[in-house]
Design an enzyme around this catalytic site. Sequence first.
Site, PDB file in Angstrom:
ATOM      1  N   GLU A  18      32.270  37.058  47.212  1.00 56.43           N
ATOM      2  CA  GLU A  18      32.002  37.189  45.770  1.00 56.43           C
ATOM      3  C   GLU A  18      33.291  37.161  44.955  1.00 56.43           C
ATOM      4  OE1 GLU A  18      30.332  36.760  42.866  1.00 56.43           O
ATOM      5  OE2 GLU A  18      28.623  37.684  43.875  1.00 56.43           O
ATOM      6  N   LYS A  69      37.436  27.098  43.092  1.00 59.58           N
ATOM      7  CA  LYS A  69      36.253  27.907  42.778  1.00 59.58           C
ATOM      8  C   LYS A  69      35.037  27.021  42.558  1.00 59.58           C
ATOM      9  CE  LYS A  69      39.265  31.367  40.644  1.00 59.58           C
ATOM     10  NZ  LYS A  69      39.986  31.650  39.372  1.00 59.58           N
TER      11      LYS A  69
END
Lengths: 436, 436
Positions: free
Chosen positions: B129, B205
């Site tokens: 996460e 990302k």
Amino acid sequence: MKPINVGLLGIGTVGGGTFTVLTRNEAEITRRAGRPIRISKVADKNLALAKEVTAGRAEVTDDAFAVVDDPAIDIVVELIGGYGIAKELVLRAIANGKHVVTANKALLAVHGNEIFAAAQARGVIVAFEAAVAGGIPIIKALREGLSANRIEWIAGIINGTTNFILSEMRDKGLSFATVLAEAQRLGYAEADPTFDVEGVDAAHKLTIMSAIAFGIPMHFEQAHVEGISRLAAEDIRYAEQLGYRIKLLGITRRTPEGVELRVHPTLIPEKRLIANVEGAMNAVLVKGDAVGPTLYYGKGAGAEPTASAVIADLVDVTRMHTADPEHRVPHLAFQPQSLVDLPILPLAEISTSYYLRLRVEDKPGVLADITRILADQGISIDAMIQREPDEGEEQTDIIILTHQTRERQIDAAITLIQSLPAVKAPLIRLRLENLL
Amino acid sequence: MKPINVGLLGIGTVGGGTFTVLTRNEAEITRRAGRPIRISKVADKNLALAKEVTAGRAEVTDDAFAVVDDPAIDIVVELIGGYGIAKELVLRAIANGKHVVTANKALLAVHGNEIFAAAQARGVIVAFEAAVAGGIPIIKALREGLSANRIEWIAGIINGTTNFILSEMRDKGLSFATVLAEAQRLGYAEADPTFDVEGVDAAHKLTIMSAIAFGIPMHFEQAHVEGISRLAAEDIRYAEQLGYRIKLLGITRRTPEGVELRVHPTLIPEKRLIANVEGAMNAVLVKGDAVGPTLYYGKGAGAEPTASAVIADLVDVTRMHTADPEHRVPHLAFQPQSLVDLPILPLAEISTSYYLRLRVEDKPGVLADITRILADQGISIDAMIQREPDEGEEQTDIIILTHQTRERQIDAAITLIQSLPAVKAPLIRLRLENLL
């Protein structure tokens, strides 16, 4: 792989959406869940509708109890709504050892403590992502995504109807009544809009978020609930002149004295992202001690957005149901034996800032009297505007924004101000949050 | 209850934050997780720092392998970063049967396929996460919260440094170089800012989000990566005149021909919520077929926001690790046997809208020539401004916004326009997304 069998109670808007999305995205959802999720039985009083929507792909019945009692059903999805038969069906499904997925915020806010205790005792899951903010995965964010945090407060636009009305009132300068009528014509507001416009629906959702944020039971009965039906277009305009937008916010905040739990129209600085959430969209701002402010935005209602949340719960239950209960995500975010009961603060004890609008005679000394009263109550002024009276007019408006104070202090000040002979009409008081 | 033992690799900014938050919120986190989560061993080359931060509450060592090989450690948190030793340590932890939590986007984007395959084979969890958008629970939203949806596209502001620079350039009308120097002085940009300002960090990302959104392997090497270092202040100003903001967006979109995977400065209509994300904040906009657009906003970096994500993963692993692997949430959102490999589209094949700035001689016929070239390529014009030349100036700027077209068509048009004698300087081309 053996499908998981779902029994669907209610094939209205959200039920129909759930059936549609599960069918359309079957391949994608199975790739995620690891096994097919199949609605095998549907109950609705409107049998003809149930038959039309399911088109032969599920058994249909008009007896909801036949679904919750069916041994072949693994998960019951309750989309009937309300506290009556829905409660009975959910408790019966739990007693029968079935997992439950529900979008019923009213039921959970009012009877959640009883329902979660029953589920806990029976070792089944009651999942409710769809009960708050439609398709936005806010329950998951609060319960899992932010689990490192001491959550400080939540402020949410969690009712699309009222946000639509407020957006239209501001955009077009119209009155509440005019916009409500238009919203009803467009289908954005119900024929009886009370639950939405008086803040009850938002308070249901806020109650649920408050419980999982702070690890406390549901306390809907102690929420302060105030809607937008008495909000005047001129207050929206004055707020705008001062750099604020008015939104119906559900706010819950942990303070050393207890938990604030309140729904009311609220001034927000226009620079905040949440102040710019327009139309029927929802958004929830969550402040955690580690993460800081986070915001979650999306459609808060409608067939497919709500179905998105119902199905996410179905996938979760499909993945989790074989885990022993103590390794599942706890219903209310905290382990059942770790729930605590913090007091809900009475409204008089909350702390916030205020917007005051006063209708006063345009003569010397009035402002001095008013500001003296505020000072005596220890309330300091953040901003003020006094409208220039129109030609020949003998009264004018004064708008005051205060710094943060206790509600009980502003109440006392308002009583005194209201008794001044120069103050002509009932004072308008709105709350203001800086959301930092 | 028996604590779960965590071994921490790297006690720098995020490692220190993780230690601090776990200690400060220990009671709250234990109430959620059902058992204490304790960092029992810390490895850092800087032993003095490790001793100072842990203050006797954890064993410290300068040998990271002693942590991943310690049989008492249940979960390894990797916060070293980079592809070198971090990769070796993560693979060794997996081989030793330990679960891994990592914030290392570079490692996952470049070597994720190998790492997740190893974790799968060994039956352990690799949670990440914290690798995308810091404290925003975007991985959880994509993988679980939106599991009902066929995700259509994602557009994210996922690098705080560049968003800070762009916000300052717009606010103050300054050049990239000036603002970068200021950001470095304030600690918002690193001494060598290449990874941030050239879009590499955002591309890492984006690659991870693309994989879990579409159920495909990591394809970082095929991403189009373009940063903000060549962005001129005047283009920010012209964009603003046309009602747009320029943001560095990571965009991934599923099309019938393949997946778009691209990072570049992008014009966005100023009315979009994501256009108003300022400073170092991050935000990710996700479009699902059922839920519609949803947005997730918060701090994308920093000690405690990133620690918030690391600890959320620790809580998840604590809850999930006793479930048999096929009932856990799959690493890449889809079951491993259900991953498919969609082709990544070459840049020439993507579809988007364009902003073109041309420096031209101020004489008749120039605009006709340019618009003719665009029309011949099948490109239609959405808006145009031509700056009035200053007194005595013989050149001027023309700004054109196009409707959606293929990159290869705009490339062809640009080549032809550039060869016109009246076009004086290299044409500036930026991409524009309406995000609807």
